[in-house]
Design a protein around this motif. Structure first.
Motif, PDB file in Angstrom:
ATOM      1  N   SER A 125       8.968  -1.239  -3.675  1.00 17.39           N
ATOM      2  CA  SER A 125       8.595  -0.036  -4.415  1.00 17.39           C
ATOM      3  C   SER A 125       9.475   0.169  -5.640  1.00 17.39           C
ATOM      4  N   PRO A 126       9.048   1.065  -6.551  1.00 15.35           N
ATOM      5  CA  PRO A 126       9.790   1.296  -7.806  1.00 15.35           C
ATOM      6  C   PRO A 126      10.863   2.368  -7.679  1.00 15.35           C
ATOM      7  N   VAL A 127      11.564   2.428  -6.560  1.00 15.49           N
ATOM      8  CA  VAL A 127      12.617   3.424  -6.362  1.00 15.49           C
ATOM      9  C   VAL A 127      13.851   3.051  -7.184  1.00 15.49           C
ATOM     10  N   ARG A 135      14.969  -0.782   3.759  1.00 16.78           N
ATOM     11  CA  ARG A 135      15.041  -2.021   2.981  1.00 16.78           C
ATOM     12  C   ARG A 135      13.655  -2.567   2.657  1.00 16.78           C
ATOM     13  N   ILE A 136      12.731  -2.440   3.595  1.00 17.52           N
ATOM     14  CA  ILE A 136      11.379  -2.971   3.389  1.00 17.52           C
ATOM     15  C   ILE A 136      10.695  -2.243   2.236  1.00 17.52           C
ATOM     16  N   LEU A 137      10.774  -0.910   2.233  1.00 18.10           N
ATOM     17  CA  LEU A 137      10.127  -0.147   1.171  1.00 18.10           C
ATOM     18  C   LEU A 137      10.861  -0.283  -0.150  1.00 18.10           C
ATOM     19  N   LEU A 138      12.178  -0.326  -0.103  1.00 22.93           N
ATOM     20  CA  LEU A 138      12.943  -0.441  -1.347  1.00 22.93           C
ATOM     21  C   LEU A 138      12.661  -1.760  -2.054  1.00 22.93           C
ATOM     22  N   ASP A 182       0.835  -1.211   0.000  1.00 24.22           N
ATOM     23  CA  ASP A 182       0.000   0.000   0.000  1.00 24.22           C
ATOM     24  C   ASP A 182       0.865   1.255   0.000  1.00 24.22           C
ATOM     25  N   ILE A 183       1.920   1.243   0.811  1.00 26.80           N
ATOM     26  CA  ILE A 183       2.802   2.405   0.877  1.00 26.80           C
ATOM     27  C   ILE A 183       3.507   2.604  -0.467  1.00 26.80           C
ATOM     28  N   ALA A 184       3.891   1.497  -1.100  1.00 26.91           N
ATOM     29  CA  ALA A 184       4.593   1.585  -2.384  1.00 26.91           C
ATOM     30  C   ALA A 184       3.755   2.271  -3.447  1.00 26.91           C
ATOM     31  N   ARG A 185       2.436   2.203  -3.313  1.00 29.68           N
ATOM     32  CA  ARG A 185       1.564   2.809  -4.325  1.00 29.68           C
ATOM     33  C   ARG A 185       1.623   4.334  -4.328  1.00 29.68           C
ATOM     34  N   VAL A 186       2.146   4.930  -3.252  1.00 32.23           N
ATOM     35  CA  VAL A 186       2.264   6.393  -3.241  1.00 32.23           C
ATOM     36  C   VAL A 186       3.628   6.840  -3.774  1.00 32.23           C
ATOM     37  N   ILE A 187       4.484   5.879  -4.158  1.00 34.24           N
ATOM     38  CA  ILE A 187       5.835   6.192  -4.642  1.00 34.24           C
ATOM     39  C   ILE A 187       5.852   6.132  -6.168  1.00 34.24           C
ATOM     40  N   PRO A 193      11.260  12.285  -9.794  1.00 31.83           N
ATOM     41  CA  PRO A 193      10.326  12.510  -8.681  1.00 31.83           C
ATOM     42  C   PRO A 193      10.996  12.071  -7.384  1.00 31.83           C
ATOM     43  N   ARG A 194      10.758  12.831  -6.327  1.00 32.33           N
ATOM     44  CA  ARG A 194      11.451  12.543  -5.068  1.00 32.33           C
ATOM     45  C   ARG A 194      10.444  12.221  -3.971  1.00 32.33           C
ATOM     46  N   ILE A 195      10.858  11.302  -3.118  1.00 32.45           N
ATOM     47  CA  ILE A 195      10.061  10.960  -1.947  1.00 32.45           C
ATOM     48  C   ILE A 195      10.977  10.924  -0.735  1.00 32.45           C
TER      49      ILE A 195
END
Length: 327
Positions: free
Chosen positions: A109-111, A103-106, A80-85, A161-163
């Motif tokens: 997510s599409p970073v 590490r969890i988000l990376l 869910d968090i990845a969808r805002v990235i 784009p930056r987060i």
């Protein structure tokens, strides 16, 4: 520990010059803080190499719930968090530490570019090298800097784009006006249309809070006292650590945990040739950790140029991860 110095890209300052700049800032803040009434020292100076290691040990104590609770939220809601990235984004982590939460988000997510920023340069470099080896398709560009001050982003983070990522309820360590200033500062770094994922500790039972900052094994006490050890080593101090003790308690009026170093005796201490008197029981205020409700945090964010877009919490409602969007 070194401080970040703004220099033209491609020019490297000698390490002794960078160290001198860092020592000067540290000394200035310590002299000012010990001259104040009440005495206080900014918590960012906890984090020399030993301090960073001790903090990681704190996060593993049974009493300290914030880290494991936030990790649980990030793990459960990673998709869910990845969808805002945005795709191909550059993620900037303020106060990166051991990169455990990033590490969890990376992974989810599409970073494309990860910029961990931390004042403890040596510790950060080691952790960033480990992450780069684990995720070879990710560009990792660490920045050794005081993330509360302006710093230069690496070229790889430009034109993307930056987060921002600010976990660990670190925002709660600031006075409310300082927290608002940091949110504005983060917005300038992240830029128009940017997003910020931030961890916030919530108001809860006082006994839970007091135990979290007074662990039975004494790791938090060692972390707090290490600040004096660092002053002795780097600033010519002569603090006798046996004459100070760790004191932490919840201040109901201000909705915050306060950490202090209290003098056991009446004494005089020297730092860089300057003398400072302590009464018995007098303290150095080393940290505050504010606890928020979602409503209070929404108001803080709105007053700082951010809109609260999403919130994820644990089942007990002890901790929240918020996604903010530049207003």
């Amino acid at each position: 520990m070194t401080a970040h110095v703004r220099v033209p890209r491609g020019l490297r300052l000698p390490s002794d010059v960078v160290s001198d700049v860092g020592r000067a800032a540290f000394l200035t803040d310590v002299i000012a803080g010990l001259s104040a009434d009440p005495k206080r020292i900014p918590p960012k100076y906890f984090y020399d190499e030993r301090g960073s290691q001790l903090f990681e040990a704190i996060t593993r104590t049974p009493e300290y719930y914030p880290t494991r609770t936030e990790l649980g939220i990030l793990t459960e809601h990673a998709a869910d968090i990845a969808r805002v990235i945005p795709d191909g984004a550059a993620m900037i982590e303020f106060g990166a530490g051991a990169l455990t939460k990033a590490r969890i988000l990376l992974a989810a997510s599409p970073v494309s570019v990860f910029v961990p920023v931390d004042i403890s340069g040596d510790f950060l470099a080691g952790e960033a090298a480990k992450l780069a080896a684990e995720l070879p398709d990710l560009t990792v560009r660490p920045v050794a800097a005081d993330f509360t001050a302006p710093f230069v982003l690496p070229a790889e983070a430009e034109h993307r784009p930056r987060i921002g990522f600010f976990p660990g309820s670190t925002l709660g360590n600031y006075e409310p006006h300082e927290a608002a200033a940091f949110l504005r500062h983060a917005g300038q770094i992240i830029g128009p249309g940017g997003r910020l994922i931030v961890g916030i500790d919530l108001v809860k039972d006082v006994d839970v809070l007091n135990r979290a900052y007074n662990d039975a094994s004494g790791v938090t006490a060692a972390f707090n006292l290490n600040l004096l050890r660092r002053i002795n080593r780097e600033l010519g101090g002569n603090f006798d650590l046996d004459t100070f003790w760790h004191r932490a308690f919840y201040n109901r009026e201000h909705h915050r945990i306060e950490m202090h170093l209290a003098s056991r005796v009446r004494q005089r201490v020297r730092v860089d040739g300057r003398c400072f008197d302590f009464r018995r029981g007098e303290t150095i205020h080393t940290e505050s950790s504010y606890k928020y409700t979602t409503e209070l945090f929404r108001a803080l964010a709105a007053g700082s140029g951010w809109r609260l877009a999403e919130t994820w919490t644990d089942r007990d409602g002890w901790f929240a991860v918020h996604a903010l969007v530049r207003a």
